[in-house]
Design a protein around this motif. Structure first.
Motif, PDB file in Angstrom:
ATOM      1  N   ARG A 112      58.295  59.404  25.870  1.00 37.96           N
ATOM      2  CA  ARG A 112      58.554  58.141  26.569  1.00 37.96           C
ATOM      3  C   ARG A 112      58.049  58.129  28.006  1.00 37.96           C
ATOM      4  NH1 ARG A 112      63.020  58.917  23.253  1.00 37.96           N
ATOM      5  NH2 ARG A 112      63.414  57.213  21.782  1.00 37.96           N
ATOM      6  N   VAL A 113      57.356  59.176  28.412  1.00 40.08           N
ATOM      7  CA  VAL A 113      56.817  59.197  29.774  1.00 40.08           C
ATOM      8  C   VAL A 113      55.303  59.304  29.710  1.00 40.08           C
ATOM      9  CG1 VAL A 113      58.935  60.257  30.644  1.00 40.08           C
ATOM     10  CG2 VAL A 113      56.987  61.703  30.082  1.00 40.08           C
ATOM     11  N   THR A 114      54.655  58.981  30.803  1.00 43.71           N
ATOM     12  CA  THR A 114      53.202  58.904  30.832  1.00 43.71           C
ATOM     13  C   THR A 114      52.569  60.292  30.824  1.00 43.71           C
ATOM     14  OG1 THR A 114      53.081  58.939  33.246  1.00 43.71           O
ATOM     15  CG2 THR A 114      53.352  56.775  32.174  1.00 43.71           C
ATOM     16  N   ALA A 115      51.256  60.287  30.598  1.00 40.25           N
ATOM     17  CA  ALA A 115      50.506  61.545  30.657  1.00 40.25           C
ATOM     18  C   ALA A 115      50.704  62.215  32.008  1.00 40.25           C
ATOM     19  CB  ALA A 115      49.025  61.276  30.397  1.00 40.25           C
ATOM     20  N   GLN A 116      50.613  61.437  33.078  1.00 38.09           N
ATOM     21  CA  GLN A 116      50.768  62.009  34.413  1.00 38.09           C
ATOM     22  C   GLN A 116      52.154  62.613  34.599  1.00 38.09           C
ATOM     23  OE1 GLN A 116      49.225  59.846  37.855  1.00 38.09           O
ATOM     24  NE2 GLN A 116      51.183  60.205  38.888  1.00 38.09           N
ATOM     25  N   GLU A 117      53.175  61.913  34.146  1.00 42.13           N
ATOM     26  CA  GLU A 117      54.535  62.433  34.291  1.00 42.13           C
ATOM     27  C   GLU A 117      54.749  63.682  33.449  1.00 42.13           C
ATOM     28  OE1 GLU A 117      56.901  58.272  35.263  1.00 42.13           O
ATOM     29  OE2 GLU A 117      56.295  58.732  33.200  1.00 42.13           O
ATOM     30  N   ARG A 138      47.093  64.265  38.673  1.00 44.16           N
ATOM     31  CA  ARG A 138      45.879  63.465  38.458  1.00 44.16           C
ATOM     32  C   ARG A 138      44.639  64.343  38.459  1.00 44.16           C
ATOM     33  NH1 ARG A 138      48.643  59.412  41.687  1.00 44.16           N
ATOM     34  NH2 ARG A 138      47.589  60.132  43.578  1.00 44.16           N
ATOM     35  N   GLU A 139      44.613  65.336  39.348  1.00 44.14           N
ATOM     36  CA  GLU A 139      43.465  66.255  39.392  1.00 44.14           C
ATOM     37  C   GLU A 139      43.359  67.048  38.093  1.00 44.14           C
ATOM     38  OE1 GLU A 139      41.782  70.049  42.006  1.00 44.14           O
ATOM     39  OE2 GLU A 139      43.673  69.090  42.543  1.00 44.14           O
ATOM     40  N   ALA A 140      44.506  67.528  37.578  1.00 45.64           N
ATOM     41  CA  ALA A 140      44.484  68.302  36.331  1.00 45.64           C
ATOM     42  C   ALA A 140      44.024  67.438  35.165  1.00 45.64           C
ATOM     43  CB  ALA A 140      45.868  68.887  36.055  1.00 45.64           C
ATOM     44  N   LEU A 141      44.462  66.186  35.108  1.00 46.51           N
ATOM     45  CA  LEU A 141      44.018  65.288  34.043  1.00 46.51           C
ATOM     46  C   LEU A 141      42.525  65.011  34.145  1.00 46.51           C
ATOM     47  CD1 LEU A 141      47.075  62.884  33.966  1.00 46.51           C
ATOM     48  CD2 LEU A 141      46.288  64.297  32.061  1.00 46.51           C
ATOM     49  N   ALA A 142      42.014  64.874  35.359  1.00 47.41           N
ATOM     50  CA  ALA A 142      40.573  64.686  35.529  1.00 47.41           C
ATOM     51  C   ALA A 142      39.810  65.907  35.032  1.00 47.41           C
ATOM     52  CB  ALA A 142      40.252  64.423  37.001  1.00 47.41           C
ATOM     53  N   GLN A 143      40.361  67.098  35.248  1.00 47.48           N
ATOM     54  CA  GLN A 143      39.685  68.324  34.839  1.00 47.48           C
ATOM     55  C   GLN A 143      39.611  68.465  33.318  1.00 47.48           C
ATOM     56  OE1 GLN A 143      42.023  71.176  36.969  1.00 47.48           O
ATOM     57  NE2 GLN A 143      40.811  71.011  38.838  1.00 47.48           N
ATOM     58  N   LEU A 146      40.465  63.228  31.347  1.00 44.91           N
ATOM     59  CA  LEU A 146      41.356  62.106  31.055  1.00 44.91           C
ATOM     60  C   LEU A 146      41.602  61.211  32.272  1.00 44.91           C
ATOM     61  CD1 LEU A 146      44.038  63.652  28.664  1.00 44.91           C
ATOM     62  CD2 LEU A 146      42.124  62.161  28.078  1.00 44.91           C
ATOM     63  N   SER A 147      40.652  61.147  33.178  1.00 42.42           N
ATOM     64  CA  SER A 147      40.764  60.170  34.269  1.00 42.42           C
ATOM     65  C   SER A 147      40.838  58.770  33.666  1.00 42.42           C
ATOM     66  CB  SER A 147      39.565  60.266  35.209  1.00 42.42           C
ATOM     67  OG  SER A 147      39.591  61.479  35.921  1.00 42.42           O
ATOM     68  N   GLY A 148      41.753  57.960  34.182  1.00 41.95           N
ATOM     69  CA  GLY A 148      41.940  56.621  33.651  1.00 41.95           C
ATOM     70  C   GLY A 148      42.991  56.530  32.567  1.00 41.95           C
ATOM     71  N   ARG A 149      43.492  57.708  32.109  1.00 41.56           N
ATOM     72  CA  ARG A 149      44.532  57.725  31.071  1.00 41.56           C
ATOM     73  C   ARG A 149      45.883  58.170  31.634  1.00 41.56           C
ATOM     74  NH1 ARG A 149      42.954  55.682  25.891  1.00 41.56           N
ATOM     75  NH2 ARG A 149      40.687  55.899  25.766  1.00 41.56           N
ATOM     76  N   GLU A 150      45.986  58.249  32.937  1.00 38.58           N
ATOM     77  CA  GLU A 150      47.188  58.803  33.554  1.00 38.58           C
ATOM     78  C   GLU A 150      48.466  58.079  33.128  1.00 38.58           C
ATOM     79  OE1 GLU A 150      43.741  59.414  36.450  1.00 38.58           O
ATOM     80  OE2 GLU A 150      44.523  57.776  35.191  1.00 38.58           O
ATOM     81  N   HIS A 151      48.388  56.770  32.932  1.00 36.52           N
ATOM     82  CA  HIS A 151      49.594  55.972  32.696  1.00 36.52           C
ATOM     83  C   HIS A 151      49.799  55.633  31.219  1.00 36.52           C
ATOM     84  CE1 HIS A 151      50.065  55.832  36.972  1.00 36.52           C
ATOM     85  NE2 HIS A 151      48.859  55.306  37.126  1.00 36.52           N
ATOM     86  N   HIS A 152      49.062  56.297  30.336  1.00 38.77           N
ATOM     87  CA  HIS A 152      49.270  56.137  28.900  1.00 38.77           C
ATOM     88  C   HIS A 152      50.376  57.083  28.433  1.00 38.77           C
ATOM     89  CE1 HIS A 152      45.408  54.172  29.322  1.00 38.77           C
ATOM     90  NE2 HIS A 152      45.410  53.820  28.053  1.00 38.77           N
ATOM     91  N   PRO A 154      52.149  59.239  25.199  1.00 42.10           N
ATOM     92  CA  PRO A 154      51.493  59.976  24.113  1.00 42.10           C
ATOM     93  C   PRO A 154      51.111  59.135  22.903  1.00 42.10           C
ATOM     94  CG  PRO A 154      53.217  61.320  25.057  1.00 42.10           C
ATOM     95  CD  PRO A 154      53.319  59.981  25.724  1.00 42.10           C
ATOM     96  N   SER A 155      51.934  58.154  22.535  1.00 40.83           N
ATOM     97  CA  SER A 155      51.619  57.345  21.349  1.00 40.83           C
ATOM     98  C   SER A 155      50.360  56.505  21.528  1.00 40.83           C
ATOM     99  CB  SER A 155      52.796  56.438  20.997  1.00 40.83           C
ATOM    100  OG  SER A 155      53.056  55.524  22.052  1.00 40.83           O
ATOM    101  N   GLU A 156      49.911  56.354  22.767  1.00 42.15           N
ATOM    102  CA  GLU A 156      48.687  55.593  23.056  1.00 42.15           C
ATOM    103  C   GLU A 156      47.461  56.497  23.144  1.00 42.15           C
ATOM    104  OE1 GLU A 156      50.642  51.993  25.713  1.00 42.15           O
ATOM    105  OE2 GLU A 156      50.103  53.878  26.698  1.00 42.15           O
ATOM    106  N   LEU A 157      47.635  57.775  22.839  1.00 39.90           N
ATOM    107  CA  LEU A 157      46.552  58.746  22.934  1.00 39.90           C
ATOM    108  C   LEU A 157      46.290  59.370  21.570  1.00 39.90           C
ATOM    109  CD1 LEU A 157      47.761  60.594  26.164  1.00 39.90           C
ATOM    110  CD2 LEU A 157      45.958  58.855  26.028  1.00 39.90           C
ATOM    111  N   SER A 158      45.043  59.755  21.321  1.00 46.16           N
ATOM    112  CA  SER A 158      44.695  60.470  20.090  1.00 46.16           C
ATOM    113  C   SER A 158      45.258  61.885  20.146  1.00 46.16           C
ATOM    114  CB  SER A 158      43.179  60.526  19.935  1.00 46.16           C
ATOM    115  OG  SER A 158      42.615  61.375  20.926  1.00 46.16           O
ATOM    116  N   GLY A 159      45.213  62.583  18.995  1.00 46.55           N
ATOM    117  CA  GLY A 159      45.673  63.960  18.959  1.00 46.55           C
ATOM    118  C   GLY A 159      44.916  64.850  19.932  1.00 46.55           C
TER     119      GLY A 159
END
Length: 244
Positions: A112-117, A138-143, A146-152, A154-159
């Motif tokens: 129930r929380v975002t990728a960033q959280e 945000r830096e780790a997600l970019a690495q 997944l830049s731009g997916r921070e606020h998705h 898990p159910s909005e993301l592929s496996g």
């Protein structure tokens, strides 16, 4: 595409991980089960090691001991200059929090929380201030691409994307060791090799020490060494590591 066995070994002479005579026994009497029968294993700083073996061979028990999620019945486990078997529960928890990163087959993201959280969580436990947590997440997600997916969520993301979030969460606190338990087990072949390319890049570029459990030979081939377990013992080790 198969991941080739990679040449080269770390130059540091002291192992980062050292297991000596490690035994793990569960139960007593007729219910007694020897999960590990006394294993010795060194893992060097910056090395990528895969653990393989059939179910019940001891590889998962070894991974749990390395992750401070279980303790040996007998033997020594040193991580750096720390004798882990001498730590109490709180000491092992602190070691996990500050030294180890984990990637699991099932992703283990909070739904129930975002990728960033999700990525911020290890930093919350470390007491990192909120502003710094957000920047580092945000830096780790970019690495992991997944830049731009921070606020998705898990159910909005592929496996494959969920596993990338899990890898970002594992590296955000800059651990010394990444422990990966069947990290491609829930992914198709193409996504599996994408994830392994990402893990391998962190090993090469950051000299991050990685220990991975897998059943799949083509996934194990990404590692520098493959440790084969059978019946609670190390049966053989393929690949070149640094001699002690």
């Amino acid at each position: 595409m198969n991941g080739p066995q990679r040449e080269g070994a770390p130059s540091t002479r002291a192992p980062l991980i050292r297991l000596r005579g490690v035994e793990r026994v569960y139960g007593q009497g007729d219910a007694r089960v020897v999960a590990l029968g006394g294993i010795d294993l060194d893992v060097w700083p910056g090395e990528f090691v895969a653990l393989m073996g059939p179910s019940g061979s001891g590889k998962s028990t070894t991974m749990n001991i390395l992750g401070c999620l279980d303790t040996p019945t007998r033997g020594s486990y040193r991580l750096g200059d720390v004798e882990v078997t001498e730590l109490d529960n709180d000491g092992r928890a602190l070691l996990r929090r500050h030294t180890l990163g984990f990637v699991f087959q099932g992703f283990h993201l909070l739904p129930r929380v975002t990728a960033q959280e999700n990525v911020e969580l290890p930093l919350v436990y470390q007491g990192v201030p909120a502003h710094e947590r957000r920047l580092r997440a945000r830096e780790a997600l970019a690495q992991v691409g997944l830049s731009g997916r921070e606020h998705h969520v898990p159910s909005e993301l592929s496996g494959g994307q969920q596993q990338r979030v899990a890898i970002a969460r594992a590296i955000v606190a800059q651990p010394k060791v990444l422990l990966a338990d069947e990290p491609t087990g829930n992914l198709d072949s193409a996504r599996s090799h994408e994830i392994m390319a990402l893990i391998t890049r962190f090993n090469r570029e950051r000299h991050l020490t990685i220990v991975m459990v897998t059943h799949e030979p083509d996934i194990a081939a990404y590692a520098q060494r493959v440790v084969h377990f059978r019946d609670g013992h190390v049966e053989r080790i393929d690949g070149a590591g640094e001699a002690a």
